[in-house]
Design an enzyme around this catalytic site. Structure first.
Site, PDB file in Angstrom:
ATOM      1  N   TYR A 169      61.742   5.920  62.074  1.00  7.48           N
ATOM      2  CA  TYR A 169      62.004   5.640  63.485  1.00  7.48           C
ATOM      3  C   TYR A 169      62.307   4.150  63.657  1.00  7.48           C
ATOM      4  O   TYR A 169      61.694   3.307  62.986  1.00  7.48           O
ATOM      5  CB  TYR A 169      60.786   5.955  64.352  1.00  7.48           C
ATOM      6  CG  TYR A 169      60.494   7.418  64.549  1.00  7.48           C
ATOM      7  CD1 TYR A 169      61.194   8.174  65.488  1.00  7.48           C
ATOM      8  CD2 TYR A 169      59.482   8.043  63.828  1.00  7.48           C
ATOM      9  CE1 TYR A 169      60.900   9.505  65.689  1.00  7.48           C
ATOM     10  CE2 TYR A 169      59.179   9.380  64.023  1.00  7.48           C
ATOM     11  CZ  TYR A 169      59.893  10.103  64.953  1.00  7.48           C
ATOM     12  OH  TYR A 169      59.602  11.427  65.155  1.00  7.48           O
TER      13      TYR A 169
ATOM     14  N   TYR B  84      59.068  13.370  57.430  1.00  6.78           N
ATOM     15  CA  TYR B  84      58.404  12.107  57.095  1.00  6.78           C
ATOM     16  C   TYR B  84      56.906  12.335  56.943  1.00  6.78           C
ATOM     17  O   TYR B  84      56.363  13.319  57.468  1.00  6.78           O
ATOM     18  CB  TYR B  84      58.684  11.034  58.153  1.00  6.78           C
ATOM     19  CG  TYR B  84      58.209  11.364  59.551  1.00  6.78           C
ATOM     20  CD1 TYR B  84      56.904  11.108  59.956  1.00  6.78           C
ATOM     21  CD2 TYR B  84      59.078  11.925  60.477  1.00  6.78           C
ATOM     22  CE1 TYR B  84      56.481  11.398  61.240  1.00  6.78           C
ATOM     23  CE2 TYR B  84      58.666  12.220  61.765  1.00  6.78           C
ATOM     24  CZ  TYR B  84      57.356  11.955  62.140  1.00  6.78           C
ATOM     25  OH  TYR B  84      56.943  12.256  63.413  1.00  6.78           O
TER      26      TYR B  84
ATOM     27  N   ARG C 139      55.881  15.938  57.956  1.00 12.70           N
ATOM     28  CA  ARG C 139      56.218  16.667  59.176  1.00 12.70           C
ATOM     29  C   ARG C 139      57.616  17.245  59.043  1.00 12.70           C
ATOM     30  O   ARG C 139      58.502  16.618  58.469  1.00 12.70           O
ATOM     31  CB  ARG C 139      56.183  15.731  60.390  1.00 12.70           C
ATOM     32  CG  ARG C 139      54.777  15.279  60.786  1.00 12.70           C
ATOM     33  CD  ARG C 139      54.697  15.137  62.299  1.00 12.70           C
ATOM     34  NE  ARG C 139      54.976  16.403  62.939  1.00 12.70           N
ATOM     35  CZ  ARG C 139      55.579  16.525  64.124  1.00 12.70           C
ATOM     36  NH1 ARG C 139      55.978  15.452  64.781  1.00 12.70           N
ATOM     37  NH2 ARG C 139      55.792  17.717  64.642  1.00 12.70           N
TER      38      ARG C 139
ATOM     39  N   HIS D 265      62.492  17.138  63.283  1.00  9.18           N
ATOM     40  CA  HIS D 265      62.372  17.483  64.700  1.00  9.18           C
ATOM     41  C   HIS D 265      63.026  16.411  65.553  1.00  9.18           C
ATOM     42  O   HIS D 265      63.263  15.286  65.100  1.00  9.18           O
ATOM     43  CB  HIS D 265      60.909  17.654  65.110  1.00  9.18           C
ATOM     44  CG  HIS D 265      60.082  16.413  64.891  1.00  9.18           C
ATOM     45  ND1 HIS D 265      59.564  16.077  63.654  1.00  9.18           N
ATOM     46  CD2 HIS D 265      59.700  15.424  65.736  1.00  9.18           C
ATOM     47  CE1 HIS D 265      58.889  14.942  63.752  1.00  9.18           C
ATOM     48  NE2 HIS D 265      58.965  14.506  65.007  1.00  9.18           N
TER      49      HIS D 265
ATOM     50  N   HIS E 212      62.501  14.722  69.411  1.00  6.32           N
ATOM     51  CA  HIS E 212      61.711  14.622  70.637  1.00  6.32           C
ATOM     52  C   HIS E 212      62.635  14.715  71.850  1.00  6.32           C
ATOM     53  O   HIS E 212      63.730  14.135  71.858  1.00  6.32           O
ATOM     54  CB  HIS E 212      60.961  13.286  70.670  1.00  6.32           C
ATOM     55  CG  HIS E 212      59.990  13.116  69.549  1.00  6.32           C
ATOM     56  ND1 HIS E 212      58.676  13.518  69.629  1.00  6.32           N
ATOM     57  CD2 HIS E 212      60.147  12.591  68.301  1.00  6.32           C
ATOM     58  CE1 HIS E 212      58.056  13.246  68.486  1.00  6.32           C
ATOM     59  NE2 HIS E 212      58.929  12.683  67.669  1.00  6.32           N
TER      60      HIS E 212
END
Length: 233
Positions: free
Chosen positions: A101, A140, A149, A152, A154
């Site tokens: 991120y 990640y 995870r 995905h 958000h």
């Protein structure tokens, strides 16, 4: 529809397997904010910068092309009876193709991409339709050495009131990490998990060159028996 039935499809505020909820779940009775405060302001709220037509293309926000598989994510925002919900502000944020991120809170295990910010926004049209072009996010590592995870995106939606913001996550069908993800598995009903999966759309998939994109469809239902699970119901 009964409130209890609706809550069966939403994750609880406290889910110990998802360790972050232990810190952020309310431990005391929530405070009721008096009417007339800012949260009753009409929306959508765009802030200082207006939404531009190109804000939904995360692949063209920089001089160079971002690394990774280009995808499109499209669908409709619908009400409980299948009616379109127009003029809804949708914002997305995600990792890049390596699982990083662009955020100071990111631990820095994965490398950043100078050509990918990982955030975009758009407004639904008169038929409730939305469309994003982006890079498929990568898995990640989870908190404190947990399993990776699944990929995905958000998603945040703003309705007619500032206080009506809804937040959820979109996953991709067939991801083998979904069964091990404590966040996704906090949803108590498997039917709720199914509503968070973007489906591959071969008919709209582009082929032929480096800028081709895999197409995924995902409808967001705001309420009712088929509602999409939200993080803050």
């Amino acid at each position: 529809m009964a409130v209890a039935e609706r809550q069966d499809f939403n994750p609880p505020y406290l889910h110990p397997a998802y360790e972050a909820t232990v810190l952020r779940a309310p431990s005391k009775r929530l405070i009721e904010v008096p009417p007339g405060w800012f949260h009753h302001a009409t929306g959508p709220v765009w802030g200082r910068v207006p939404v531009r037509p190109t804000d939904n293309d995360l692949t063209k926000q920089h001089a160079g092309r971002p690394v990774g598989q280009t995808i499109t994510l499209s669908g409709r925002v619908l009400d409980s009876d299948g009616r379109a919900v127009p003029n809804t502000l949708i914002e997305i944020w995600q990792t890049n193709a390596s699982g990083a991120y662009l955020d100071p809170a990111d631990p820095g295990f994965m490398s950043l991409d100078p050509n990918f910010t990982g955030a975009g926004r758009t407004i639904t049209d008169s038929e409730g339709r939305y469309h994003f072009r982006t890079i498929k996010p990568a898995a990640y590592p989870g908190d404190l050495g947990a399993l990776f995870r699944p990929a995905h995106i958000h998603t945040s939606l703003f309705g007619p009131l500032l206080g009506s913001r809804l937040i959820t996550q979109c996953y991709f069908e067939g991801d083998p990490l979904q069964d091990r993800d404590p966040i996704l598995q906090s949803i108590p009903d498997p039917r709720g998990i199914e509503r968070l999966l973007a489906r591959f759309n071969s008919a709209d998939t582009e082929v032929g060159d480096v800028d081709s994109a895999l197409a995924y469809n995902w409808d967001i239902v705001l309420r009712g028996p088929a509602a999409t699970p939200m993080e803050n119901d």
